[in-house]
Write a protein that holds these residues in place. Structure first.
Motif, PDB file in Angstrom:
ATOM      1  N   LEU A 102      98.005 -42.654 -42.762  1.00 59.88           N
ATOM      2  CA  LEU A 102      97.708 -41.223 -42.607  1.00 59.88           C
ATOM      3  C   LEU A 102      97.820 -40.493 -43.937  1.00 59.88           C
ATOM      4  CD1 LEU A 102      99.545 -40.589 -39.230  1.00 59.88           C
ATOM      5  CD2 LEU A 102      97.070 -40.431 -39.629  1.00 59.88           C
ATOM      6  N   TYR A 103      98.837 -40.849 -44.720  1.00 66.13           N
ATOM      7  CA  TYR A 103      99.009 -40.240 -46.037  1.00 66.13           C
ATOM      8  C   TYR A 103      97.797 -40.571 -46.924  1.00 66.13           C
ATOM      9  CZ  TYR A 103     101.336 -38.649 -50.287  1.00 66.13           C
ATOM     10  OH  TYR A 103     101.652 -37.977 -51.440  1.00 66.13           O
ATOM     11  N   ALA A 104      97.329 -41.819 -46.834  1.00 68.62           N
ATOM     12  CA  ALA A 104      96.149 -42.223 -47.605  1.00 68.62           C
ATOM     13  C   ALA A 104      94.914 -41.444 -47.151  1.00 68.62           C
ATOM     14  CB  ALA A 104      95.911 -43.724 -47.463  1.00 68.62           C
ATOM     15  N   PHE A 105      94.790 -41.199 -45.838  1.00 72.05           N
ATOM     16  CA  PHE A 105      93.677 -40.408 -45.319  1.00 72.05           C
ATOM     17  C   PHE A 105      93.692 -38.995 -45.910  1.00 72.05           C
ATOM     18  CE2 PHE A 105      92.231 -37.220 -42.243  1.00 72.05           C
ATOM     19  CZ  PHE A 105      90.879 -37.546 -42.188  1.00 72.05           C
ATOM     20  N   VAL A 106      94.867 -38.366 -45.910  1.00 77.78           N
ATOM     21  CA  VAL A 106      94.976 -37.017 -46.474  1.00 77.78           C
ATOM     22  C   VAL A 106      94.676 -37.047 -47.967  1.00 77.78           C
ATOM     23  CG1 VAL A 106      96.567 -35.109 -46.971  1.00 77.78           C
ATOM     24  CG2 VAL A 106      96.600 -36.203 -44.750  1.00 77.78           C
ATOM     25  N   LEU A 111      91.150 -36.015 -52.338  1.00 80.52           N
ATOM     26  CA  LEU A 111      90.426 -36.532 -53.499  1.00 80.52           C
ATOM     27  C   LEU A 111      88.952 -36.137 -53.439  1.00 80.52           C
ATOM     28  CD1 LEU A 111      90.449 -38.250 -56.067  1.00 80.52           C
ATOM     29  CD2 LEU A 111      90.013 -40.241 -54.639  1.00 80.52           C
ATOM     30  N   LEU A 112      88.361 -36.257 -52.263  1.00 77.78           N
ATOM     31  CA  LEU A 112      86.957 -35.851 -52.119  1.00 77.78           C
ATOM     32  C   LEU A 112      86.776 -34.354 -52.363  1.00 77.78           C
ATOM     33  CD1 LEU A 112      85.839 -37.985 -49.049  1.00 77.78           C
ATOM     34  CD2 LEU A 112      85.174 -38.282 -51.448  1.00 77.78           C
ATOM     35  N   MET A 113      87.692 -33.561 -51.790  1.00 76.78           N
ATOM     36  CA  MET A 113      87.622 -32.116 -52.027  1.00 76.78           C
ATOM     37  C   MET A 113      87.900 -31.806 -53.494  1.00 76.78           C
ATOM     38  SD  MET A 113      89.268 -30.397 -48.605  1.00 76.78           S
ATOM     39  CE  MET A 113      90.569 -31.570 -48.245  1.00 76.78           C
ATOM     40  N   TYR A 150     102.446 -31.809 -39.619  1.00 75.61           N
ATOM     41  CA  TYR A 150     102.069 -31.826 -38.210  1.00 75.61           C
ATOM     42  C   TYR A 150     101.402 -33.118 -37.744  1.00 75.61           C
ATOM     43  CZ  TYR A 150     103.342 -26.968 -38.532  1.00 75.61           C
ATOM     44  OH  TYR A 150     104.052 -25.818 -38.740  1.00 75.61           O
ATOM     45  N   VAL A 151     101.110 -34.023 -38.676  1.00 78.22           N
ATOM     46  CA  VAL A 151     100.463 -35.275 -38.277  1.00 78.22           C
ATOM     47  C   VAL A 151     101.216 -36.481 -38.836  1.00 78.22           C
ATOM     48  CG1 VAL A 151      98.328 -36.626 -38.301  1.00 78.22           C
ATOM     49  CG2 VAL A 151      98.213 -34.134 -38.100  1.00 78.22           C
ATOM     50  N   THR A 152     101.198 -36.658 -40.149  1.00 79.80           N
ATOM     51  CA  THR A 152     101.731 -37.872 -40.762  1.00 79.80           C
ATOM     52  C   THR A 152     103.222 -38.069 -40.493  1.00 79.80           C
ATOM     53  OG1 THR A 152     100.109 -37.658 -42.542  1.00 79.80           O
ATOM     54  CG2 THR A 152     101.951 -39.154 -42.921  1.00 79.80           C
TER      55      THR A 152
END
Length: 157
Positions: A102-106, A111-113, A150-152
């Motif tokens: 999840l941390y990698a997803f964020v 990174l994309l933003m 709220y997620v990770t």
């Protein structure tokens, strides 16, 4: 349970006039700010002294110097940020692989933003790279805090 010396150090600066801020948010701000400073320092050094403002060529690919510097900074700040969040801010045991995913997803989303905003601010608007990166870090920190809270690293019942 013994308190981590880094948590004790951070909590030392949790002055009474700051106590309207939840302790977890304060710790996130301190560790996130420290990690952002680390990222910005590595970005600055990579951009100005390693890449010297020149594009990075890898085979037939060319990466702009500011994106290359961003990738160099991220290679250090990503693992440091995860460890700070897991063990100092949210202090959770277990679920490490799931949390890392999840941390990698964020981080990938950020990174994309970051990539898009950096191209917009530096490549399109012609702003300076380091102040642009600093501004983007502030935006991405707010996004990251809410997702991580709220997620990770959300507390499981």
């Amino acid at each position: 349970m013994l308190k981590n010396p880094l948590i004790k150090l951070i909590d030392f600066f949790y002055f009474p006039f700051l106590q309207f801020i939840p302790i977890k948010t304060f710790r996130y701000g301190v560790t996130g700010g420290s990690n952002a400073l680390l990222n910005l320092t590595i970005f600055f050094l990579s951009y100005n002294y390693v890449l010297k403002g020149e594009a990075l060529r890898i085979g037939s690919y060319t990466i702009t110097s500011y994106i290359g510097a961003d990738l160099m900074a991220l290679s250090v700040s990503f693992p440091v940020g995860f460890l700070l969040n897991k063990y100092l801010v949210f202090q959770q045991e277990g679920r490490g692989i799931q949390q890392l995913g999840l941390y990698a997803f964020v981080t990938a989303s950020s990174l994309l933003m970051n990539y898009g905003l950096l191209h917009l601010l530096v490549g399109y608007f012609g702003l300076w790279a380091t102040p642009s990166q600093a501004f983007i870090i502030v935006l991405m920190s707010a996004f990251s805090y809410f997702f991580q809270s709220y997620v990770t690293f959300r507390e499981r019942a």
